[in-house]
Design a protein around this motif. Structure first.
Motif, PDB file in Angstrom:
ATOM      1  N   UNK A 152       0.868  -1.164   0.000  1.00 60.79           N
ATOM      2  CA  UNK A 152       0.000   0.000   0.000  1.00 60.79           C
ATOM      3  C   UNK A 152       0.906   1.215   0.000  1.00 60.79           C
ATOM      4  N   UNK A 153       0.470   2.304  -0.603  1.00 68.88           N
ATOM      5  CA  UNK A 153       1.336   3.467  -0.760  1.00 68.88           C
ATOM      6  C   UNK A 153       1.283   4.411   0.442  1.00 68.88           C
ATOM      7  N   UNK A 154       0.628   3.991   1.499  1.00 73.27           N
ATOM      8  CA  UNK A 154       0.633   4.722   2.762  1.00 73.27           C
ATOM      9  C   UNK A 154       0.257   3.726   3.852  1.00 73.27           C
ATOM     10  N   UNK A 155       0.402   4.139   5.098  1.00 74.09           N
ATOM     11  CA  UNK A 155       0.046   3.254   6.203  1.00 74.09           C
ATOM     12  C   UNK A 155      -1.438   2.884   6.123  1.00 74.09           C
ATOM     13  N   UNK A 156      -2.280   3.887   5.909  1.00 75.83           N
ATOM     14  CA  UNK A 156      -3.714   3.644   5.828  1.00 75.83           C
ATOM     15  C   UNK A 156      -4.062   2.760   4.624  1.00 75.83           C
ATOM     16  N   UNK A 157      -3.446   3.018   3.465  1.00 74.39           N
ATOM     17  CA  UNK A 157      -3.716   2.205   2.280  1.00 74.39           C
ATOM     18  C   UNK A 157      -3.330   0.748   2.525  1.00 74.39           C
ATOM     19  N   UNK A 158      -2.205   0.539   3.208  1.00 73.00           N
ATOM     20  CA  UNK A 158      -1.798  -0.828   3.543  1.00 73.00           C
ATOM     21  C   UNK A 158      -2.799  -1.512   4.454  1.00 73.00           C
ATOM     22  N   UNK A 159      -3.271  -0.788   5.474  1.00 67.27           N
ATOM     23  CA  UNK A 159      -4.257  -1.352   6.410  1.00 67.27           C
ATOM     24  C   UNK A 159      -5.550  -1.713   5.685  1.00 67.27           C
ATOM     25  N   UNK A 160      -6.045  -0.800   4.873  1.00 70.76           N
ATOM     26  CA  UNK A 160      -7.288  -1.052   4.133  1.00 70.76           C
ATOM     27  C   UNK A 160      -7.113  -2.231   3.179  1.00 70.76           C
ATOM     28  N   UNK A 161      -5.971  -2.289   2.491  1.00 68.06           N
ATOM     29  CA  UNK A 161      -5.727  -3.385   1.540  1.00 68.06           C
ATOM     30  C   UNK A 161      -5.631  -4.729   2.250  1.00 68.06           C
ATOM     31  N   UNK A 162      -4.986  -4.751   3.424  1.00 66.36           N
ATOM     32  CA  UNK A 162      -4.896  -6.020   4.168  1.00 66.36           C
ATOM     33  C   UNK A 162      -6.280  -6.496   4.615  1.00 66.36           C
ATOM     34  N   UNK A 163      -7.129  -5.548   5.030  1.00 62.66           N
ATOM     35  CA  UNK A 163      -8.499  -5.926   5.411  1.00 62.66           C
ATOM     36  C   UNK A 163      -9.281  -6.406   4.195  1.00 62.66           C
ATOM     37  N   UNK A 164      -9.093  -5.723   3.079  1.00 64.38           N
ATOM     38  CA  UNK A 164      -9.838  -6.050   1.865  1.00 64.38           C
ATOM     39  C   UNK A 164      -9.444  -7.414   1.302  1.00 64.38           C
ATOM     40  N   UNK A 165      -8.144  -7.737   1.306  1.00 68.71           N
ATOM     41  CA  UNK A 165      -7.664  -8.942   0.634  1.00 68.71           C
ATOM     42  C   UNK A 165      -7.209 -10.030   1.596  1.00 68.71           C
ATOM     43  N   UNK A 166      -7.231  -9.756   2.892  1.00 71.86           N
ATOM     44  CA  UNK A 166      -6.685 -10.687   3.871  1.00 71.86           C
ATOM     45  C   UNK A 166      -7.336 -12.043   3.936  1.00 71.86           C
ATOM     46  N   UNK A 167      -8.582 -12.147   3.534  1.00 78.04           N
ATOM     47  CA  UNK A 167      -9.269 -13.442   3.615  1.00 78.04           C
ATOM     48  C   UNK A 167      -8.985 -14.336   2.410  1.00 78.04           C
ATOM     49  N   UNK A 168      -8.282 -13.798   1.405  1.00 77.24           N
ATOM     50  CA  UNK A 168      -7.994 -14.585   0.200  1.00 77.24           C
ATOM     51  C   UNK A 168      -6.683 -15.348   0.389  1.00 77.24           C
ATOM     52  N   UNK A 169      -6.679 -16.649   0.056  1.00 77.90           N
ATOM     53  CA  UNK A 169      -5.438 -17.421   0.188  1.00 77.90           C
ATOM     54  C   UNK A 169      -4.459 -17.125  -0.960  1.00 77.90           C
ATOM     55  N   UNK A 170      -3.218 -17.437  -0.712  1.00 77.38           N
ATOM     56  CA  UNK A 170      -2.155 -17.400  -1.727  1.00 77.38           C
ATOM     57  C   UNK A 170      -1.892 -16.010  -2.316  1.00 77.38           C
ATOM     58  N   UNK A 171      -1.889 -15.012  -1.445  1.00 75.01           N
ATOM     59  CA  UNK A 171      -1.446 -13.681  -1.864  1.00 75.01           C
ATOM     60  C   UNK A 171      -0.280 -13.286  -0.961  1.00 75.01           C
ATOM     61  N   UNK A 172       0.617 -12.419  -1.439  1.00 78.30           N
ATOM     62  CA  UNK A 172       1.750 -12.024  -0.608  1.00 78.30           C
ATOM     63  C   UNK A 172       1.298 -11.083   0.517  1.00 78.30           C
ATOM     64  N   UNK A 173       2.145 -10.938   1.507  1.00 78.00           N
ATOM     65  CA  UNK A 173       1.896  -9.953   2.561  1.00 78.00           C
ATOM     66  C   UNK A 173       1.809  -8.566   1.906  1.00 78.00           C
ATOM     67  N   UNK A 174       0.836  -7.794   2.318  1.00 77.74           N
ATOM     68  CA  UNK A 174       0.697  -6.425   1.801  1.00 77.74           C
ATOM     69  C   UNK A 174       1.313  -5.490   2.832  1.00 77.74           C
TER      70      UNK A 174
END
Length: 176
Positions: free
Chosen positions: A38-60
């Protein structure tokens, strides 16, 4: 040529671990990526929440260019700061500022004074970033620029992307 460069839908679904009628381009990109950020702390947090339940993706991870230690930090400057070495810190900071001004001089022909307050705008030029704020109050701006007791110099580096500007501004470097 097909949308998937000659691969069948079933091949693409198998490669991206997706099935059904919907193809999620972002999820496919994350699954093919080795790194994601994510291009900011908040963008990273939002992206991890958005994609965190999907398997086989890299750490955001959350990064910004200005804070990415591996790319932008001066290790000596930070060492002086951690050791509370004010003289070393000031000396290193002045050295880095002089080096930056040498690069500016090579590009613009303008010689800047490392002992003067320097305001720098060095980023992609887009109207939503409100670059006009510094000159919105022209009387105040003029007073700042004419104050001989506390001089100011400005570096304005512009990298224009056509679709981000309402009016045309050419790519340039300005020093005031």
């Amino acid at each position: 040529m097909s949308f998937f460069y000659g691969h069948s839908i079933s091949e693409v679904q198998k490669l991206t671990e997706m099935d059904g009628a919907t193809f999620n381009h972002s999820l496919a990109a994350l699954r093919f990526a080795r790194k994601a950020n994510g291009v900011s702390k908040l963008h990273g947090e939002v992206s991890r929440k958005m994609w965190g339940s999907y398997p086989n993706i890299p750490e955001i991870r959350s990064i910004t260019n200005a804070q990415n230690w591996n790319y932008w930090a001066d290790k000596k400057l930070f060492r002086f700061m951690e050791e509370a070495d004010n003289l070393g810190f000031d000396d290193r900071k002045r050295y880095l500022k002089k080096r930056a001004f040498e690069i500016v001089a090579d590009q613009t022909g303008k010689l800047l004074d490392p002992d003067v307050l320097t305001i720098v705008w060095a980023r992609r030029f887009a109207a939503y970033k409100r670059p006009e704020l510094i000159t919105r109050n022209l009387r105040r701006f003029d007073a700042l620029m004419r104050n001989a007791d506390q001089p100011i110099q400005i570096i304005w580096q512009v990298s224009r992307i056509p679709w981000t500007m309402a009016r045309s501004v050419s790519s340039t470097n300005w020093c005031i």
